[in-house]
Design an enzyme around this catalytic site. Structure first.
Site, mmCIF file in Angstrom:
data_model
loop_
_atom_site.group_PDB
_atom_site.id
_atom_site.type_symbol
_atom_site.label_atom_id
_atom_site.label_comp_id
_atom_site.label_asym_id
_atom_site.label_seq_id
_atom_site.Cartn_x
_atom_site.Cartn_y
_atom_site.Cartn_z
ATOM 1 N N CYS A 85 0.836 -1.211 0.000
ATOM 2 C CA CYS A 85 0.000 0.000 0.000
ATOM 3 C C CYS A 85 0.870 1.260 0.000
ATOM 4 O O CYS A 85 1.497 1.561 -0.993
ATOM 5 C CB CYS A 85 -0.966 -0.064 1.190
ATOM 6 S SG CYS A 85 -2.372 1.029 1.003
ATOM 7 N N HIS A 200 -3.403 -5.779 1.183
ATOM 8 C CA HIS A 200 -2.692 -5.962 2.451
ATOM 9 C C HIS A 200 -2.658 -7.439 2.864
ATOM 10 O O HIS A 200 -3.549 -7.881 3.587
ATOM 11 C CB HIS A 200 -3.418 -5.193 3.557
ATOM 12 C CG HIS A 200 -3.243 -3.714 3.491
ATOM 13 N ND1 HIS A 200 -2.260 -3.048 4.190
ATOM 14 C CD2 HIS A 200 -3.929 -2.759 2.819
ATOM 15 C CE1 HIS A 200 -2.349 -1.755 3.955
ATOM 16 N NE2 HIS A 200 -3.349 -1.546 3.127
ATOM 17 N N GLU A 202 -0.930 -8.732 5.127
ATOM 18 C CA GLU A 202 -0.796 -8.831 6.594
ATOM 19 C C GLU A 202 -2.147 -8.682 7.289
ATOM 20 O O GLU A 202 -2.276 -8.992 8.462
ATOM 21 C CB GLU A 202 0.230 -7.803 7.102
ATOM 22 C CG GLU A 202 -0.286 -6.385 7.337
ATOM 23 C CD GLU A 202 -0.532 -5.593 6.064
ATOM 24 O OE1 GLU A 202 -0.448 -6.163 4.956
ATOM 25 O OE2 GLU A 202 -0.852 -4.388 6.180
#
Lengths: 229, 82
Positions: A85, A200, A202
């Site tokens: 990002c 994302h 994560e």
């Protein structure tokens, strides 16, 4: 695996990234952007967030943080770098990745689950994943509209640098959330050691969240290091 | 003292979604002759110097290295005495 996650003023996914890697048994540390020592990592993560409040252009000011010089030289020596990002935006500003992230076509901040398709498994970040694999990975951004000129786009395609494209749940290229050229969600550099992606992973890698598909990418990185240890 | 007045503009080939939204609103407001809007950045930088040549060189470097992204933007500027 030793992971260094860079914290810029305004980063907000640094601890998520650190948590995901530490909970898988890796040594993951946060490195402040004013530091000049990456602390001998295997992998550097430029996390999501709003470094410097996105002032001037997303990533433009972070690009001149002292640690970024070290990240660039680490990457140039073949070190693995993952920009997520805002991290992707910073990587394009440094020139480690080509192109730029522009404001979303519809001008809105989007925060939602998004399907992406693995386009190329020839990279440390996608090895072992079949081309065409569909992953559900959240996105959260206002400037994720990837842009590159036609010559640059041709080069990305010719060299197989597009690793992820936005798609719908069937894998069809029919759900582009931000206007990105050619549905591009993530690219690697020519040497394939630097990945920038808007989604994302994560945020989709712990048991408590809806999608765990981010683990596919993290497992691929682990496989790469296991094979090259 | 010199002041650089810097304009950073999106390249014509790059879509400007903000400009498009403004065009739509202007047309909705009744400005029917409006066909296009492009939104740019205007930046002022002051120098503690009267050396126009040096300030132009500095401005050029500042634009190239930070203010404009060569992938998507162009820039131009003028220097003004204060």
């Amino acid at each position: 695996m030793r992971v260094s996650v860079i914290t810029f003023p305004g980063s907000n996914c640094d601890r998520d990234a650190q948590h995901v890697f530490s909970s898988r048994g890796h040594s993951a540390r946060l490195v402040w952007h004013k530091d000049r020592d990456l602390e001998n990592p295997d992998l550097v993560i430029l996390p999501g967030g709003f470094s410097y409040g996105d002032y001037l252009r997303c990533g433009a000011l972070a690009r001149y943080s002292p640690i970024v010089k070290e990240v660039v030289s680490f990457a140039e020596k073949g070190g693995m770098v993952l920009g997520i990002c805002n991290g992707f935006q910073i990587l394009t500003e440094t020139g480690l990745l080509p192109g730029a992230l522009m404001m979303n076509k519809h001008l809105q901040f989007i925060c939602r689950h998004q399907y992406v398709r693995v386009e190329n498994s020839d990279s440390p970040f996608t090895n072992g994943l079949e081309t065409g694999t569909i992953l559900d990975i959240p996105i959260a951004h206002k400037e994720g509209n990837y842009f590159i000129d036609s010559e640059g786009l041709k080069r990305l395609k010719d060299k197989g640098q597009i690793l992820f494209r936005y798609c719908d749940h069937t894998g069809a290229l029919a759900d582009n959330p931000n206007g990105a050229i050619d549905d591009i969600a993530g690219i690697v550099n020519e040497k394939r050691n630097v990945l920038g992606m808007m989604p994302h992973p994560e945020r989709a890698a712990t048991d408590s969240v809806i999608s765990q598909d981010g683990k596919e990418i993290i497992s691929a990185i682990e496989r790469f290091f296991a094979a090259n240890a | 003292m010199l002041k650089a007045k810097i304009f950073v503009e999106l390249k014509p080939s790059v879509l400007d979604p903000q400009g498009k939204a403004v065009t739509n609103t202007l047309q909705g407001m009744g400005f029917s002759k409006v066909t296009d809007t492009r939104i740019s950045k205007y930046i002022e930088i002051r120098f503690d110097s009267d050396d126009a040549e040096l300030c132009a060189l500095e401005t050029e470097n500042i634009c190239k290295s930070l203010l404009a992204n060569p992938n998507t933007e162009t820039y131009h500027y003028e220097l003004e005495e204060l």
